[in-house]
Design an enzyme around this catalytic site. Structure first.
Site, PDB file in Angstrom:
ATOM      1  N   ASN A   1       0.662  -1.172   0.086  1.00 53.09           N
ATOM      2  CA  ASN A   1      -0.103   0.048   0.110  1.00 53.09           C
ATOM      3  C   ASN A   1       0.784   1.337   0.076  1.00 53.09           C
ATOM      4  OD1 ASN A   1      -1.563  -2.340   1.913  1.00 53.09           O
ATOM      5  ND2 ASN A   1      -2.637  -1.479   0.268  1.00 53.09           N
TER       6      ASN A   1
ATOM      7  N   ILE B   1       1.133   6.813  -0.422  1.00 53.28           N
ATOM      8  CA  ILE B   1       0.409   6.140   0.745  1.00 53.28           C
ATOM      9  C   ILE B   1      -1.077   5.849   0.256  1.00 53.28           C
ATOM     10  CG2 ILE B   1      -0.289   5.534   3.215  1.00 53.28           C
ATOM     11  CD1 ILE B   1       2.039   7.656   4.068  1.00 53.28           C
ATOM     12  N   CYS B   2      -1.208   4.491   0.112  1.00 59.25           N
ATOM     13  CA  CYS B   2      -3.025   4.196  -0.166  1.00 59.25           C
ATOM     14  C   CYS B   2      -3.452   3.929   1.231  1.00 59.25           C
ATOM     15  CB  CYS B   2      -2.884   2.987  -1.220  1.00 59.25           C
ATOM     16  SG  CYS B   2      -4.628   2.796  -1.509  1.00 59.25           S
ATOM     17  N   LEU B   3      -4.182   4.959   1.814  1.00 58.24           N
ATOM     18  CA  LEU B   3      -4.844   4.804   3.016  1.00 58.24           C
ATOM     19  C   LEU B   3      -5.962   5.759   2.992  1.00 58.24           C
ATOM     20  CD1 LEU B   3      -4.740   3.517   5.790  1.00 58.24           C
ATOM     21  CD2 LEU B   3      -3.366   5.542   6.647  1.00 58.24           C
TER      22      LEU B   3
END
Length: 194
Positions: A79, A87-89
């Site tokens: 991620n 950042i994939c959040l």
């Protein structure tokens, strides 16, 4: 307009709790819209023992808009982009709430290190490795942690001692380390070539 009073309050809160959480946030300069976050790698993960630097930029709409965060320290994770540190959040995007703080956002990033979501990847190559060759993923993530998240946390004296133990003179080791900005691997290369 950024609520700078709130930002200062959040920085104070992080400062008070840094010993218990290990999470630190500090301004990059006098501009409170540009911050640096540090999170420790979670125990029981390939990131354990690492110290990860995160670049934080506060948009004009903060706290009503999420902070922009990206890893400065290279990290191998489904991620997190292995190239850019993106950042994939969800809470850094559409699930952000003004009730959240910089500290809770960094805690969420730290939790992401513990619990990757390979089905919603930022880095497809890492996600495929995680899903298909888990042990290789763990080894690579651990190697990247050793290479990129630990070297800067070593004290100068420890680096000097290790290089001196290899047979190089103390004075030469110190001047070489200083010339390469404390990078132990670069210093070793220079010492071997001299």
């Amino acid at each position: 307009m950024i609520d700078f009073a709130r930002v200062q309050k959040e920085l104070q809160e992080c400062g008070r709790e840094k010993d218990s959480s290990g999470i630190r946030v500090s301004p990059k300069s006098d501009n409170l819209a540009r911050l640096t976050g540090i999170i420790p790698g979670p125990l029981g993960t390939p990131y354990e023992g690492g110290s990860f630097e995160i670049d934080i930029t506060l948009p004009d709409g903060y706290p009503f808009e999420p902070p922009k965060m990206k890893f400065v320290t290279k990290v191998w994770h489904p991620n997190i982009s292995s190239q850019s540190g993106a950042i994939c959040l969800d809470i850094l995007k559409d699930q952000w709430s003004p009730a959240l703080t910089l500290k809770t956002a960094l805690l969420s990033v730290q939790a992401l290190l513990s619990a990757p979501e390979p089905d919603d990847p930022q880095d497809a190559v890492v996600a495929q490795q995680y899903l298909r060759e888990y042990q290789t993923f763990v080894g690579t993530a651990r190697y990247w942690t050793e290479s990129f998240a630990k070297a800067s946390s070593l004290g100068v004296e420890e680096k000097v001692q290790r290089l001196v133990e290899m047979g190089f003179p103390d004075g030469l080791v110190r001047s070489t380390l200083e010339a390469v900005g404390g990078d132990e691997n670069l210093a070793l290369e220079k010492l071997l070539c001299s």
